[in-house]
Design a protein around this motif. Structure first.
Motif, PDB file in Angstrom:
ATOM      1  N   ILE A 132      13.526  30.371  53.523  1.00  0.00           N
ATOM      2  CA  ILE A 132      12.124  30.597  53.915  1.00  0.00           C
ATOM      3  C   ILE A 132      12.005  30.740  55.425  1.00  0.00           C
ATOM      4  O   ILE A 132      11.383  31.668  55.935  1.00  0.00           O
ATOM      5  CB  ILE A 132      11.243  29.435  53.403  1.00  0.00           C
ATOM      6  CG1 ILE A 132      11.249  29.408  51.866  1.00  0.00           C
ATOM      7  CG2 ILE A 132       9.820  29.562  53.935  1.00  0.00           C
ATOM      8  CD1 ILE A 132      10.870  28.064  51.275  1.00  0.00           C
ATOM      9  N   ILE A 133      12.631  29.803  56.137  1.00  0.00           N
ATOM     10  CA  ILE A 133      12.548  29.841  57.602  1.00  0.00           C
ATOM     11  C   ILE A 133      13.175  31.132  58.130  1.00  0.00           C
ATOM     12  O   ILE A 133      12.638  31.776  59.041  1.00  0.00           O
ATOM     13  CB  ILE A 133      13.203  28.591  58.217  1.00  0.00           C
ATOM     14  CG1 ILE A 133      12.368  27.350  57.863  1.00  0.00           C
ATOM     15  CG2 ILE A 133      13.336  28.725  59.729  1.00  0.00           C
ATOM     16  CD1 ILE A 133      13.004  26.023  58.230  1.00  0.00           C
ATOM     17  N   GLY A 134      14.289  31.536  57.522  1.00  0.00           N
ATOM     18  CA  GLY A 134      14.937  32.783  57.936  1.00  0.00           C
ATOM     19  C   GLY A 134      14.016  33.986  57.736  1.00  0.00           C
ATOM     20  O   GLY A 134      13.910  34.864  58.611  1.00  0.00           O
TER      21      GLY A 134
ATOM     22  N   GLU B 215      14.486  34.778  44.594  1.00  0.00           N
ATOM     23  CA  GLU B 215      14.391  35.926  45.500  1.00  0.00           C
ATOM     24  C   GLU B 215      13.107  36.728  45.273  1.00  0.00           C
ATOM     25  O   GLU B 215      12.559  37.338  46.196  1.00  0.00           O
ATOM     26  CB  GLU B 215      15.597  36.864  45.337  1.00  0.00           C
ATOM     27  CG  GLU B 215      16.902  36.331  45.897  1.00  0.00           C
ATOM     28  CD  GLU B 215      17.518  35.220  45.050  1.00  0.00           C
ATOM     29  OE1 GLU B 215      17.126  35.074  43.866  1.00  0.00           O
ATOM     30  OE2 GLU B 215      18.373  34.485  45.592  1.00  0.00           O
ATOM     31  N   ASN B 216      12.626  36.747  44.008  1.00  0.00           N
ATOM     32  CA  ASN B 216      11.399  37.492  43.708  1.00  0.00           C
ATOM     33  C   ASN B 216      10.213  36.982  44.529  1.00  0.00           C
ATOM     34  O   ASN B 216       9.311  37.739  44.868  1.00  0.00           O
ATOM     35  CB  ASN B 216      11.043  37.362  42.220  1.00  0.00           C
ATOM     36  CG  ASN B 216      12.108  37.923  41.292  1.00  0.00           C
ATOM     37  OD1 ASN B 216      12.636  37.217  40.445  1.00  0.00           O
ATOM     38  ND2 ASN B 216      12.448  39.190  41.466  1.00  0.00           N
ATOM     39  N   ALA B 217      10.215  35.682  44.786  1.00  0.00           N
ATOM     40  CA  ALA B 217       9.041  35.059  45.410  1.00  0.00           C
ATOM     41  C   ALA B 217       9.272  34.690  46.870  1.00  0.00           C
ATOM     42  O   ALA B 217       8.409  34.069  47.493  1.00  0.00           O
ATOM     43  CB  ALA B 217       8.647  33.814  44.626  1.00  0.00           C
ATOM     44  N   LEU B 218      10.421  35.093  47.421  1.00  0.00           N
ATOM     45  CA  LEU B 218      10.761  34.640  48.777  1.00  0.00           C
ATOM     46  C   LEU B 218       9.743  35.117  49.810  1.00  0.00           C
ATOM     47  O   LEU B 218       9.295  34.345  50.673  1.00  0.00           O
ATOM     48  CB  LEU B 218      12.172  35.127  49.145  1.00  0.00           C
ATOM     49  CG  LEU B 218      12.733  34.634  50.469  1.00  0.00           C
ATOM     50  CD1 LEU B 218      12.721  33.115  50.562  1.00  0.00           C
ATOM     51  CD2 LEU B 218      14.163  35.153  50.670  1.00  0.00           C
ATOM     52  N   LYS B 219       9.349  36.393  49.714  1.00  0.00           N
ATOM     53  CA  LYS B 219       8.399  36.911  50.714  1.00  0.00           C
ATOM     54  C   LYS B 219       7.001  36.338  50.488  1.00  0.00           C
ATOM     55  O   LYS B 219       6.326  35.949  51.443  1.00  0.00           O
ATOM     56  CB  LYS B 219       8.375  38.443  50.664  1.00  0.00           C
ATOM     57  CG  LYS B 219       9.742  39.042  51.062  1.00  0.00           C
ATOM     58  CD  LYS B 219       9.606  40.222  51.957  1.00  0.00           C
ATOM     59  CE  LYS B 219      10.935  40.561  52.599  1.00  0.00           C
ATOM     60  NZ  LYS B 219      10.870  41.722  53.479  1.00  0.00           N
ATOM     61  N   ALA B 220       6.576  36.283  49.232  1.00  0.00           N
ATOM     62  CA  ALA B 220       5.236  35.739  48.960  1.00  0.00           C
ATOM     63  C   ALA B 220       5.169  34.263  49.347  1.00  0.00           C
ATOM     64  O   ALA B 220       4.169  33.804  49.910  1.00  0.00           O
ATOM     65  CB  ALA B 220       4.883  35.932  47.486  1.00  0.00           C
ATOM     66  N   GLY B 221       6.232  33.516  49.058  1.00  0.00           N
ATOM     67  CA  GLY B 221       6.255  32.101  49.428  1.00  0.00           C
ATOM     68  C   GLY B 221       6.223  31.922  50.945  1.00  0.00           C
ATOM     69  O   GLY B 221       5.520  31.051  51.467  1.00  0.00           O
ATOM     70  N   SER B 222       6.973  32.757  51.644  1.00  0.00           N
ATOM     71  CA  SER B 222       6.955  32.684  53.112  1.00  0.00           C
ATOM     72  C   SER B 222       5.561  33.005  53.643  1.00  0.00           C
ATOM     73  O   SER B 222       5.104  32.403  54.627  1.00  0.00           O
ATOM     74  CB  SER B 222       7.976  33.665  53.701  1.00  0.00           C
ATOM     75  OG  SER B 222       9.276  33.367  53.209  1.00  0.00           O
ATOM     76  N   ALA B 223       4.892  33.949  52.984  1.00  0.00           N
ATOM     77  CA  ALA B 223       3.515  34.293  53.383  1.00  0.00           C
ATOM     78  C   ALA B 223       2.593  33.093  53.213  1.00  0.00           C
ATOM     79  O   ALA B 223       1.747  32.824  54.074  1.00  0.00           O
ATOM     80  CB  ALA B 223       3.005  35.467  52.554  1.00  0.00           C
ATOM     81  N   ILE B 224       2.764  32.369  52.123  1.00  0.00           N
ATOM     82  CA  ILE B 224       1.953  31.164  51.898  1.00  0.00           C
ATOM     83  C   ILE B 224       2.169  30.166  53.042  1.00  0.00           C
ATOM     84  O   ILE B 224       1.220  29.568  53.548  1.00  0.00           O
ATOM     85  CB  ILE B 224       2.328  30.509  50.549  1.00  0.00           C
ATOM     86  CG1 ILE B 224       1.962  31.424  49.367  1.00  0.00           C
ATOM     87  CG2 ILE B 224       1.710  29.112  50.422  1.00  0.00           C
ATOM     88  CD1 ILE B 224       0.526  31.370  48.929  1.00  0.00           C
ATOM     89  N   GLU B 225       3.404  30.003  53.469  1.00  0.00           N
ATOM     90  CA  GLU B 225       3.687  29.084  54.576  1.00  0.00           C
ATOM     91  C   GLU B 225       3.031  29.578  55.874  1.00  0.00           C
ATOM     92  O   GLU B 225       2.522  28.780  56.665  1.00  0.00           O
ATOM     93  CB  GLU B 225       5.205  28.908  54.767  1.00  0.00           C
ATOM     94  CG  GLU B 225       5.609  27.935  55.859  1.00  0.00           C
ATOM     95  CD  GLU B 225       5.204  26.477  55.602  1.00  0.00           C
ATOM     96  OE1 GLU B 225       4.876  26.139  54.463  1.00  0.00           O
ATOM     97  OE2 GLU B 225       5.220  25.692  56.574  1.00  0.00           O
ATOM     98  N   LEU B 226       3.028  30.907  56.087  1.00  0.00           N
ATOM     99  CA  LEU B 226       2.367  31.449  57.283  1.00  0.00           C
ATOM    100  C   LEU B 226       0.858  31.181  57.240  1.00  0.00           C
ATOM    101  O   LEU B 226       0.249  30.867  58.266  1.00  0.00           O
ATOM    102  CB  LEU B 226       2.617  32.961  57.406  1.00  0.00           C
ATOM    103  CG  LEU B 226       4.050  33.389  57.726  1.00  0.00           C
ATOM    104  CD1 LEU B 226       4.110  34.908  57.901  1.00  0.00           C
ATOM    105  CD2 LEU B 226       4.558  32.716  58.996  1.00  0.00           C
ATOM    106  N   ILE B 227       0.262  31.325  56.062  1.00  0.00           N
ATOM    107  CA  ILE B 227      -1.176  31.034  55.937  1.00  0.00           C
ATOM    108  C   ILE B 227      -1.429  29.546  56.225  1.00  0.00           C
ATOM    109  O   ILE B 227      -2.382  29.186  56.929  1.00  0.00           O
ATOM    110  CB  ILE B 227      -1.693  31.393  54.518  1.00  0.00           C
ATOM    111  CG1 ILE B 227      -1.590  32.913  54.255  1.00  0.00           C
ATOM    112  CG2 ILE B 227      -3.136  30.903  54.323  1.00  0.00           C
ATOM    113  CD1 ILE B 227      -2.509  33.758  55.075  1.00  0.00           C
ATOM    114  N   HIS B 228      -0.556  28.697  55.698  1.00  0.00           N
ATOM    115  CA  HIS B 228      -0.687  27.263  55.963  1.00  0.00           C
ATOM    116  C   HIS B 228      -0.605  27.005  57.476  1.00  0.00           C
ATOM    117  O   HIS B 228      -1.428  26.273  58.040  1.00  0.00           O
ATOM    118  CB  HIS B 228       0.431  26.521  55.220  1.00  0.00           C
ATOM    119  CG  HIS B 228       0.440  25.042  55.450  1.00  0.00           C
ATOM    120  ND1 HIS B 228      -0.667  24.249  55.236  1.00  0.00           N
ATOM    121  CD2 HIS B 228       1.419  24.205  55.877  1.00  0.00           C
ATOM    122  CE1 HIS B 228      -0.361  22.993  55.523  1.00  0.00           C
ATOM    123  NE2 HIS B 228       0.888  22.935  55.923  1.00  0.00           N
TER     124      HIS B 228
END
Lengths: 330, 330
Positions: free
Chosen positions: A15-17, A63-76
């Motif tokens: 995620i951090i990457g 891997e399917n959710a890696l970008k969407a999950g990272s987006a959630i962290e950015l919103i947080h």
């Protein structure tokens, strides 16, 4: 239970990457540094990990959710930066908050940039892993959560100096401010993992329920933890006159003590003895236990919701995370 | 040329109606009112009208681009609200700015809410009028513009107290701060109107070019308009020491007068005589004419780009809008 932290940690580096790759291209330098600062400061990464684990639990790959999950962290992260400005909080993740380092103007912009990048990162999801429809549905879930976060923060600010907040008002506020993004995290995981609409809805509900438990646990820890573990004085919510679920329940259930409790909540210059007395009142009238039970009920319901999923190690992790929400001490 | 304003106006009610429908559901009331305030205060609606006209010019219907165009206006409004906080501008559209009415905290949140709603409104585009792929591409264009707007504002803030800003730096800043969203407006119009990739790229370029001309014209009007028409004193950019394209060109082309010009730009307490002298220097060295020619070149290029489109009344309107950018006096 202790391995939940380890499991969350095992998803962190991906995620951090992903986040660092996305933010690396921002110019000028001060905007880039302010944008990436809180990610580098470290966080639990609970929300994005939930997205990845949910994707696995519904039969997909992380891997399917890696970008969407990272987006959630950015919103947080965006919401933390802007909230810290509004609440004038000087510290975040053990470091000076973004507006204390770069000033409010750059902090507003850094939040806005993360917000933009969150949408961009989902839009740029790997088209071999996710369809246009999945991307659209994930974006819709994130946008919906963003609106609710803003509404929840506005509601929370509107509670200041109000001592007649109802439990319903409080539950709406914490759902919007905290629950909605956790629910979006599990929802986008389900969407990107290829789940059916029924399972997607169930995973939203699971996220919503652990989100509520998470916030109620925060209220509980403020009274039931110890200063060293919590990293701030016990009873600080009472000191600030904050309408937590415990205070709201106490005011309606403490009988003759309600008046004294209200007086302490309204007083901006409480002594430690006042706060201790308030905690005694809240304990005696059962308000602390009430909150604890409410959180436990949410966790139990969340675990029931998981029964829609086939058994798997990821499903077990989601169940453990629900328990972990109430096991954490800080 | 006067009918350009009328034509823009003819698209306004559809756009305002769409925006109001979208914002009507926001709670609590103060957040809703702060969010819709600037739309009600009235604006040129240039950007969303460009989306609708472009959709028509590429062979589609204005309805195809109504939601995406409205989203562009929401992004514009969001950026005005946050910029006014950062620049501490008290007035906007002839009324007190959002943070002056509701305070900075609610203004930050109102901006964030509009931002979220902009994405939501595109995601909720009528699926009978637009495909998932079109929605995705429009979202990508908007997210890209949002990142650039933040970067442009950060660059602009970084120019403060710097008097060695180059023309390239300036052009990058105005492209990001102003041009990128206008380019996104015409791009989403082309996407939603069903244009080919080649035409979509051309319409982005058209928007970029008129966006540059628009910003340069702003710099020009600050020196060449009159106070009554402009609504603020002539030469106020010089008074503030702002690095406009005219100041940048003047500093490098005014020969012996450059030193005096720099002195006036650096002085925070200029008299009207100082400002008049600076304008005289900038006129004599050709800096004002240089900026005017640069803007005219951009407009000419923008009109050339339009040649990729088949002849139509909407194409003609786009050409007239390019001219209008330099005809406006305020």
């Amino acid at each position: 239970m202790s391995d939940v932290k380890e499991i969350l940690g095992s998803y962190s580096s991906d995620i951090i990457g992903t986040i660092e790759d996305e933010l690396d291209v921002i110019t000028p330098n001060n905007l880039q540094e302010a944008s990436i600062y809180l990610t580098k400061a470290g966080g639990k990464m609970l929300r994005p990990a939930l997205s990845l684990i949910t994707a696995e639990a519904v039969g997909g790959q992380k891997e399917n959710a890696l970008k969407a999950g990272s987006a959630i962290e950015l919103i947080h992260t965006f919401s933390l930066i802007h909230d810290d400005i509004m609440d004038d909080d000087d510290m975040r993740r053990g470091m000076p908050s973004v507006h204390k380092v770069w000033g409010e103007d750059v902090a507003i912009l850094a939040g806005d940039t993360l917000f933009s990048k969150a949408f961009e990162i989902i839009i740029n999801s790997d088209k071999e892993l996710t369809s246009h429809a999945q991307i659209n549905n994930a974006l819709a879930a994130v946008a919906d959560a963003c609106v609710k976060i803003c509404e929840g923060q506005a509601l929370d600010m509107g509670f200041e100096n109000r001592f007649d907040v109802t439990e319903d008002e409080y539950m709406e506020m914490i759902f919007k401010k905290t629950g909605a993004l956790i629910a979006a995290a599990t929802k986008v995981g389900a969407i990107m993992g290829g789940a059916s609409d029924e399972v997607i809805d169930a995973m939203y509900e699971y996220g919503r329920l652990i989100g509520l438990a998470f916030q109620i646990q925060d209220d509980y820890l403020d009274l039931a933890s110890d200063e060293e573990t919590l990293g701030k004085p016990i009873g600080s919510d009472i000191g600030k006159g904050k309408m937590t679920i415990i205070a709201i329940n106490g005011l309606s259930s403490a009988g003759d003590d309600s008046e004294k409790l209200l007086e302490i909540l309204k007083d901006e210059n409480n002594s430690q003895a006042d706060i201790d007395l308030a905690i005694e009142i809240l304990t005696k009238c059962g308000a602390i236990e009430y909150a604890r039970n409410l959180a436990q009920d949410s966790v139990d319901q969340a675990k029931e919701v998981l029964e829609i999923l086939p058994d798997s190690s990821s499903k077990q992790v989601l169940s453990d995370i629900a328990d972990f929400v109430l096991e954490r001490h800080s």
